[in-house]
Design a protein around this motif. Structure first.
Motif, PDB file in Angstrom:
ATOM      1  N   SER A   3      -3.931 -53.165  32.853  1.00 51.65           N
ATOM      2  CA  SER A   3      -4.857 -54.170  32.334  1.00 51.65           C
ATOM      3  C   SER A   3      -6.315 -53.778  32.542  1.00 51.65           C
ATOM      4  CB  SER A   3      -4.578 -55.531  32.988  1.00 51.65           C
ATOM      5  OG  SER A   3      -4.667 -55.368  34.395  1.00 51.65           O
ATOM      6  N   SER A   4      -6.571 -52.861  33.492  1.00 54.82           N
ATOM      7  CA  SER A   4      -7.968 -52.468  33.692  1.00 54.82           C
ATOM      8  C   SER A   4      -8.433 -51.560  32.571  1.00 54.82           C
ATOM      9  CB  SER A   4      -8.123 -51.749  35.033  1.00 54.82           C
ATOM     10  OG  SER A   4      -7.579 -50.432  34.928  1.00 54.82           O
ATOM     11  N   GLY A   5      -7.501 -51.042  31.744  1.00 58.32           N
ATOM     12  CA  GLY A   5      -7.866 -50.133  30.671  1.00 58.32           C
ATOM     13  C   GLY A   5      -8.061 -48.720  31.156  1.00 58.32           C
ATOM     14  N   ARG A   6      -7.848 -48.500  32.446  1.00 51.04           N
ATOM     15  CA  ARG A   6      -8.081 -47.162  32.985  1.00 51.04           C
ATOM     16  C   ARG A   6      -6.833 -46.306  32.837  1.00 51.04           C
ATOM     17  NH1 ARG A   6     -11.508 -48.409  38.297  1.00 51.04           N
ATOM     18  NH2 ARG A   6      -9.463 -48.574  39.317  1.00 51.04           N
ATOM     19  N   PRO A   7      -7.005 -44.986  32.781  1.00 57.77           N
ATOM     20  CA  PRO A   7      -5.824 -44.116  32.797  1.00 57.77           C
ATOM     21  C   PRO A   7      -5.018 -44.346  34.083  1.00 57.77           C
ATOM     22  CG  PRO A   7      -7.799 -42.855  32.253  1.00 57.77           C
ATOM     23  CD  PRO A   7      -8.253 -44.220  32.654  1.00 57.77           C
ATOM     24  N   VAL A   8      -3.711 -44.084  34.009  1.00 61.32           N
ATOM     25  CA  VAL A   8      -2.841 -44.210  35.169  1.00 61.32           C
ATOM     26  C   VAL A   8      -2.194 -42.858  35.441  1.00 61.32           C
ATOM     27  CG1 VAL A   8      -0.810 -45.339  36.147  1.00 61.32           C
ATOM     28  CG2 VAL A   8      -2.351 -46.624  34.631  1.00 61.32           C
ATOM     29  N   ASP A  66      -5.236 -43.068  26.799  1.00 65.78           N
ATOM     30  CA  ASP A  66      -5.475 -43.162  25.357  1.00 65.78           C
ATOM     31  C   ASP A  66      -4.219 -43.538  24.569  1.00 65.78           C
ATOM     32  OD1 ASP A  66      -7.695 -40.234  25.411  1.00 65.78           O
ATOM     33  OD2 ASP A  66      -8.000 -42.302  26.054  1.00 65.78           O
ATOM     34  N   GLY A  67      -3.369 -44.360  25.164  1.00 63.53           N
ATOM     35  CA  GLY A  67      -2.192 -44.832  24.443  1.00 63.53           C
ATOM     36  C   GLY A  67      -1.010 -43.888  24.439  1.00 63.53           C
ATOM     37  N   ILE A  68      -1.118 -42.734  25.146  1.00 60.27           N
ATOM     38  CA  ILE A  68       0.033 -41.833  25.219  1.00 60.27           C
ATOM     39  C   ILE A  68       0.322 -41.503  26.678  1.00 60.27           C
ATOM     40  CG2 ILE A  68      -0.251 -40.749  22.949  1.00 60.27           C
ATOM     41  CD1 ILE A  68      -1.556 -38.351  24.443  1.00 60.27           C
ATOM     42  N   ILE A  69       1.500 -40.914  26.907  1.00 59.06           N
ATOM     43  CA  ILE A  69       1.836 -40.427  28.242  1.00 59.06           C
ATOM     44  C   ILE A  69       2.040 -38.920  28.136  1.00 59.06           C
ATOM     45  CG2 ILE A  69       3.438 -40.493  30.178  1.00 59.06           C
ATOM     46  CD1 ILE A  69       4.155 -43.333  29.400  1.00 59.06           C
ATOM     47  N   LEU A  70       1.310 -38.189  28.942  1.00 54.58           N
ATOM     48  CA  LEU A  70       1.434 -36.736  28.953  1.00 54.58           C
ATOM     49  C   LEU A  70       1.970 -36.270  30.295  1.00 54.58           C
ATOM     50  CD1 LEU A  70      -1.969 -35.659  27.364  1.00 54.58           C
ATOM     51  CD2 LEU A  70       0.292 -35.539  26.300  1.00 54.58           C
ATOM     52  N   SER A  71       2.761 -35.222  30.268  1.00 54.58           N
ATOM     53  CA  SER A  71       3.167 -34.563  31.504  1.00 54.58           C
ATOM     54  C   SER A  71       2.805 -33.087  31.395  1.00 54.58           C
ATOM     55  CB  SER A  71       4.655 -34.744  31.751  1.00 54.58           C
ATOM     56  OG  SER A  71       5.390 -34.149  30.705  1.00 54.58           O
TER      57      SER A  71
ATOM     58  N   LEU B  38      -5.675 -33.958  18.594  1.00 58.43           N
ATOM     59  CA  LEU B  38      -5.702 -33.590  20.015  1.00 58.43           C
ATOM     60  C   LEU B  38      -4.501 -34.117  20.799  1.00 58.43           C
ATOM     61  CD1 LEU B  38      -9.516 -33.871  20.790  1.00 58.43           C
ATOM     62  CD2 LEU B  38      -8.176 -31.842  20.191  1.00 58.43           C
ATOM     63  N   LYS B  39      -3.965 -35.280  20.385  1.00 58.82           N
ATOM     64  CA  LYS B  39      -2.788 -35.796  21.092  1.00 58.82           C
ATOM     65  C   LYS B  39      -1.575 -34.941  20.757  1.00 58.82           C
ATOM     66  CE  LYS B  39      -4.591 -40.472  21.444  1.00 58.82           C
ATOM     67  NZ  LYS B  39      -4.513 -41.896  21.034  1.00 58.82           N
ATOM     68  N   LYS B  40      -1.442 -34.572  19.486  1.00 58.76           N
ATOM     69  CA  LYS B  40      -0.319 -33.715  19.098  1.00 58.76           C
ATOM     70  C   LYS B  40      -0.466 -32.334  19.730  1.00 58.76           C
ATOM     71  CE  LYS B  40       0.925 -36.059  14.884  1.00 58.76           C
ATOM     72  NZ  LYS B  40       0.868 -36.144  13.428  1.00 58.76           N
TER      73      LYS B  40
END
Lengths: 215, 159
Positions: A3-8, A66-71, B38-40
């Motif tokens: 909810s803070s809008g920050r990256p997690v 930014d709305g995605i999850i990256l590993s 950039l996301k892709k």
């Protein structure tokens, strides 16, 4: 994002891969929240159903941004680099940039996987294999750095290679690898640990650092 | 680093396959091997890194020597890695790993599937990986570079 809008950032205090991303976030001045994932407790929290939904690879780090999850730490770091380019973490010169990636990949693919928890379990907890792999990797790295290093791994600017170096040196120390044969690695590590981003992100200072290891 | 590949190009020598590939991408940008979005692009790197750091080192010659030649560990690691990859590809794949354009992720996938087959890993649980691998092997670049057609391919393995 929460909810803070920050990256997690899903992270374990002692995970060298997580530390690399913590350094990048600190260097770029990106405020974020941490969700600790304990790799040892409860059989390894990375194997929980909840975390598998975050990262099917069942590993830390993972970053919700930014709305995605990256590993994968280097994929995350290069995404941060391309979306938040200041300060730079990859050299502008394309050959130096390739060298920065080469050193990063050497550590991330050539050393870390051959001394991590998964590997140790599979070789029957034989520390000597982990020590051997770090030693071989550092021997090669010391030679490469003769050609590339200035104050840091690539000349005098901090790059992604430095973000990979410091956590791996920390692991080497934990495995009691003798670092005397690697004066360049040692010098660069020392210079980097003087920088604030490498200090605030250190395993001894994380939200999930156990009390007895906290400094 | 005493490993292959290494590439002598433009007056330097580079090692580490992804560092080499991205240097080629940045100096010879056509055709593109990383998405513009950039996301892709991050997803392409994520899948590449998963294979290159998360699977390959846990089934290569060095690893096998250290676990006492126990094939079952190599099979286990490929299986775990492919299980995760199959899930990730549900979100990213089109004709190839990232949508419908060949990317660095595809360059990592095909050789790893080849290794999986050599280790007799059952690929039935991974229909997306299988489908993408098949589509990629139809492309000339994946054929001319195939292990069975190299200058050093032993005669009995050459096709």
């Amino acid at each position: 994002m929460d909810s803070s809008g920050r990256p997690v950032l899903y992270s374990y205090f002692r995970s060298s891969c997580s530390w690399r991303v913590r350094i990048a976030l600190a260097l770029k001045g990106i405020a974020y929240d941490q969700e600790p994932v304990n790799l040892l407790k409860d059989g390894g929290q990375q194997f929980s159903t909840e975390f598998q939904a975050v990262n099917p690879m069942q590993q830390v780090p993972a970053l919700k941004i930014d709305g995605i999850i990256l590993s994968q730490s280097l994929a995350i770091i290069q995404y941060l680099e391309e979306t938040r380019p200041n300060p730079r973490l990859l050299p502008q010169d394309l050959k130096k940039r390739a060298q920065a990636r080469m050193i990063s990949d050497h550590i991330v693919s050539g050393i870390q996987p051959l001394q991590n928890l998964t590997f140790l379990k599979q070789v029957g907890e034989k520390m000597e294999w982990a020590q051997h792999n770090i030693t071989c990797g550092f021997k090669a790295l010391e030679q490469i750095l003769q050609h590339t290093a200035g104050r840091y791994c690539i000349g005098d600017e901090v790059s992604m290679a430095d973000l990979c170096l410091v956590p791996q040196v920390h692991n080497a120390e934990r495995f009691k690898v003798d670092l005397a044969p690697y004066p360049t690695i040692t010098r660069i590590n020392k210079a980097l640990l003087e920088l604030e981003a490498f200090q605030v992100s250190h395993p001894c200072r994380q939200p999930d650092t156990p009390a007895e290891l906290r400094t | 680093m005493q490993q292959v590949p290494a590439l002598k190009i433009d007056g330097i020598i580079l090692s580490q396959s992804l560092a080499i590939i991205q240097y080629l991408e940045e100096t010879r940008p056509n055709p593109r091997l990383l998405p513009q979005d950039l996301k892709k692009r991050a997803q392409a790197r994520m899948i590449s890194d998963h294979i290159v750091s998360g699977i390959q080192p846990l089934q290569n010659l060095t690893f096998l020597k250290q676990v006492g030649e126990k094939m079952e560990w190599a099979q286990h690691n490929i299986t775990c890695g492919f299980k995760a990859l199959e899930q990730i590809l549900q979100h990213t794949a089109g004709r190839y790993c990232i949508g419908d354009e060949v990317s660095m992720a595809d360059l990592c996938l095909v050789p790893q599937v080849h290794n999986a087959e050599r280790f007799k890993v059952d690929l039935a649980p991974y229909p997306t990986i299988t489908r993408i691998n098949k589509a990629l092997l139809e492309l000339e670049a994946f054929q001319v570079s195939h292990p069975c057609r190299q200058p050093d391919t032993p005669a009995e393995l050459r096709t």
